[in-house]
Motif scaffolding. Structure first.
Motif, short mmCIF file in Angstrom:
data_model
loop_
_atom_site.label_atom_id
_atom_site.label_comp_id
_atom_site.label_asym_id
_atom_site.label_seq_id
_atom_site.Cartn_x
_atom_site.Cartn_y
_atom_site.Cartn_z
N ALA A 45 0.83 -1.20 0.00
CA ALA A 45 0.00 0.00 0.00
C ALA A 45 0.86 1.25 0.00
O ALA A 45 0.60 2.21 -0.74
N ALA A 46 1.92 1.25 0.82
CA ALA A 46 2.78 2.44 0.94
C ALA A 46 3.47 2.78 -0.37
O ALA A 46 3.76 3.95 -0.63
N SER A 47 3.68 1.79 -1.22
CA SER A 47 4.37 2.05 -2.49
C SER A 47 3.55 2.91 -3.42
O SER A 47 4.08 3.49 -4.38
N ARG A 48 2.24 3.04 -3.16
CA ARG A 48 1.38 3.86 -4.01
C ARG A 48 0.86 5.10 -3.28
O ARG A 48 -0.01 5.80 -3.78
N LEU A 49 1.38 5.35 -2.09
CA LEU A 49 0.98 6.52 -1.31
C LEU A 49 2.09 7.56 -1.35
O LEU A 49 3.25 7.26 -1.03
N ARG A 50 1.75 8.78 -1.71
CA ARG A 50 2.74 9.85 -1.70
C ARG A 50 2.26 11.02 -0.84
O ARG A 50 1.07 11.31 -0.78
N ILE A 51 3.20 11.65 -0.16
CA ILE A 51 2.94 12.86 0.61
C ILE A 51 3.46 14.03 -0.22
O ILE A 51 4.64 14.06 -0.57
N VAL A 52 2.59 14.98 -0.53
CA VAL A 52 2.94 16.10 -1.39
C VAL A 52 2.93 17.38 -0.57
O VAL A 52 1.91 17.72 0.05
N LEU A 53 4.05 18.08 -0.54
CA LEU A 53 4.16 19.36 0.17
C LEU A 53 4.18 20.48 -0.86
O LEU A 53 5.05 20.49 -1.74
N VAL A 54 3.25 21.42 -0.75
CA VAL A 54 3.10 22.49 -1.73
C VAL A 54 3.62 23.82 -1.17
O VAL A 54 3.18 24.26 -0.10
N GLY A 55 4.55 24.44 -1.90
CA GLY A 55 5.02 25.78 -1.57
C GLY A 55 5.63 25.92 -0.19
O GLY A 55 5.50 26.97 0.44
N THR A 56 6.33 24.88 0.27
CA THR A 56 6.90 24.92 1.61
C THR A 56 7.85 26.11 1.75
O THR A 56 8.73 26.32 0.92
N GLN A 57 7.66 26.87 2.82
CA GLN A 57 8.42 28.12 2.99
C GLN A 57 9.69 27.93 3.81
O GLN A 57 10.68 28.61 3.58
N HIS A 58 9.66 27.02 4.77
CA HIS A 58 10.82 26.80 5.65
C HIS A 58 11.42 25.43 5.38
O HIS A 58 10.75 24.41 5.61
N PRO A 59 12.65 25.36 4.90
CA PRO A 59 13.26 24.06 4.58
C PRO A 59 13.25 23.07 5.74
O PRO A 59 13.12 21.86 5.54
N GLY A 60 13.36 23.59 6.98
CA GLY A 60 13.34 22.69 8.13
C GLY A 60 12.07 21.88 8.21
O GLY A 60 12.07 20.74 8.69
N ASN A 61 10.97 22.46 7.73
CA ASN A 61 9.70 21.74 7.76
C ASN A 61 9.70 20.57 6.77
O ASN A 61 9.00 19.58 6.98
N ILE A 62 10.43 20.71 5.67
CA ILE A 62 10.55 19.59 4.74
C ILE A 62 11.26 18.43 5.43
O ILE A 62 10.83 17.27 5.36
N GLY A 63 12.36 18.76 6.14
CA GLY A 63 13.09 17.71 6.85
C GLY A 63 12.26 17.06 7.94
O GLY A 63 12.25 15.84 8.09
N ALA A 64 11.55 17.88 8.71
CA ALA A 64 10.73 17.34 9.80
C ALA A 64 9.59 16.49 9.25
O ALA A 64 9.24 15.46 9.84
N ALA A 65 9.00 16.90 8.12
CA ALA A 65 7.94 16.10 7.50
C ALA A 65 8.50 14.77 7.00
O ALA A 65 7.85 13.72 7.15
N ALA A 66 9.70 14.79 6.42
CA ALA A 66 10.33 13.56 5.95
C ALA A 66 10.57 12.60 7.11
O ALA A 66 10.34 11.38 7.01
N ARG A 67 11.00 13.13 8.24
CA ARG A 67 11.22 12.30 9.43
C ARG A 67 9.91 11.69 9.91
O ARG A 67 9.84 10.50 10.26
N ALA A 68 8.85 12.51 9.93
CA ALA A 68 7.54 12.01 10.36
C ALA A 68 7.07 10.88 9.46
O ALA A 68 6.52 9.88 9.94
N MET A 69 7.27 11.03 8.17
CA MET A 69 6.88 9.99 7.22
C MET A 69 7.65 8.69 7.46
O MET A 69 7.07 7.61 7.52
N LYS A 70 8.97 8.83 7.59
CA LYS A 70 9.81 7.63 7.66
C LYS A 70 9.53 6.83 8.93
O LYS A 70 9.61 5.59 8.92
N THR A 71 9.19 7.51 10.03
CA THR A 71 8.87 6.76 11.25
C THR A 71 7.64 5.88 11.06
O THR A 71 7.46 4.90 11.77
N MET A 72 6.79 6.22 10.09
CA MET A 72 5.58 5.44 9.81
C MET A 72 5.73 4.58 8.56
O MET A 72 4.75 4.02 8.07
N GLY A 73 6.93 4.50 8.01
CA GLY A 73 7.18 3.62 6.88
C GLY A 73 6.74 4.16 5.54
O GLY A 73 6.64 3.41 4.56
#
Length: 266
Positions: A11-39
Motif C-alpha cells: 500500500a505504501a508504495s502507491r501513497l505519496r505525501i505532497v508538500l506544496v510551496g513549503t516556505q521553511h526548509p526545516g519543515n521539509i526535513g521534519a515532515a520527511a522524518r515524520a513519514m519515515k517513522t511510519m514507513g
C-alpha cells in the motif's frame, strides 16, 4: 518478513505525501522524518521556496534525508498528482470550496483502499496560508484534523505525522484482514480515470460551456465547482472520460458552425 509488513509496503508504495510551496526548509526535513517513522517513503515537493537540500532540511530530517534526496520537485500541483486516482487535500475547513470533509481516519481508509491498485496523494499546503482555492479544486476531498479550536494552529510536520500514523495503522489492519476493507473506503475501479485525464476533461468542459454561452454572463466558477463535484462522485473510468470528451468535441463543433451561420450586420 511478516505478512503485515508486506501488505503495508504494498500500500505504501502507491501513497505519496505532497508538500506544496513549503516556505521553511526545516519543515521539509521534519515532515520527511515524520513519514519515515511510519514507513512512508514517497515525498513529493511542489514549488518549495528554497531548495530541498538546504542544511536546515537535512538537519531536521534526522536520518530521513534519503527521502528528501529522492523527492521529485514539480512546478505545479497538477503535475505532481497527474497520475493519481485519489487526491486528498489536508486543510483547515474552507467554506468557499465545498469539498467532502474527511477525518484523518476516514481519509486513511479511502487512501489505503485505493492504494491497493492505484496512486494516491495526500497534499499539504503552505505553512501560513495552506492550499489556495485553485489547488483545493484539484482534490477529491478535504482532510480536516480536529484540533482544539482555541489553539488550532498545527505545525506542518505535525499534520504529516497525524496522517502518516493513520495511514500506517489502517494499512496494517487491512493487511491483517485481507479482503475486508473499511466500510468508509471507496474501492478502486478497474481502469479508473487518472487525475490528468479528469483535469483534461474539466478543462474541455469549461471551454465548451463558454462556447455554448451556458453561463449567460454569470461567473462560471460556481457552476464548474458543482460540476466537478458531480463528476468526481461518479468515479469515471478512462473510457467514460473519452466518451464524454467526444460529446464535448461535437458540442464545440456545432457551436462553431452555429457561430459561422449567424447573419452578419446589415
Amino acid at each position: 518478513m511478516s505478512t503485515d509488513s508486506t501488505g503495508f509496503e504494498a500500500a505504501a508504495s502507491r501513497l505519496r505525501i505532497v508538500l506544496v510551496g513549503t516556505q521553511h526548509p526545516g519543515n521539509i526535513g521534519a515532515a520527511a522524518r515524520a513519514m519515515k517513522t511510519m514507513g512512508l517513503l514517497r515525498l513529493v515537493l511542489v514549488a518549495p521556496e528554497k531548495t530541498p537540500d538546504d542544511r536546515d532540511a537535512m538537519a531536521m530530517a534526522a536520518g530521513a534525508d534519503d527521502l528528501i534526496a529522492a523527492a521529485p520537485v514539480f512546478a505545479t500541483l497538477a503535475e505532481a498528482v497527474a497520475d493519481c486516482r485519489l487526491v486528498l487535500g489536508c486543510t483547515a475547513r474552507n467554506r468557499r470550496v465545498q469539498l467532502e470533509q474527511l477525518s484523518p481516519r476516514e481519509a486513511a481508509a479511502q487512501a489505503v483502499a485505493v492504494a491497493g491498485s492505484d496512486e494516491v496523494a495526500l497534499v499539504f499546503g503552505r505553512e501560513r496560508t495552506g492550499l489556495d482555492n485553485d489547488e483545493l479544486q484539484l482534490c477529491h476531498a478535504a482532510v480536516h484534523i480536529p484540533s482544539d479550536p482555541a489553539f488550532s494552529s498545527l505545525n506542518l510536520a505535525a499534520a504529516v505525522q497525524v496522517l502518516s500514523y493513520e495511514l500506517r495503522t489502517t494499512a496494517l489492519a487491512a493487511a491483517r484482514s485481507p479482503g475486508t476493507p473499511p466500510v468508509t473506503a471507496t474501492p478502486a475501479r478497474e481502469g479508473a480515470a487518472s487525475h490528468a485525464e479528469l483535469e483534461g476533461f474539466f478543462g474541455q468542459l469549461a471551454d465548451t460551456l463558454d462556447a455554448i454561452d451556458f453561463h449567460k454572463g454569470r461567473a462560471p466558477e460556481s457552476a464548474m465547482r458543482k460540476l466537478r463535484r458531480l463528476y468526481l462522485r461518479a468515479g469515471l473510468d478512462s473510457a467514460e472520460v473519452r466518451l464524454l470528451r467526444g460529446v464535448l468535441a461535437d458540442a464545440q463543433r456545432m457551436a462553431m458552425l452555429a457561430g459561422r451561420a449567424e447573419p452578419g450586420p446589415d
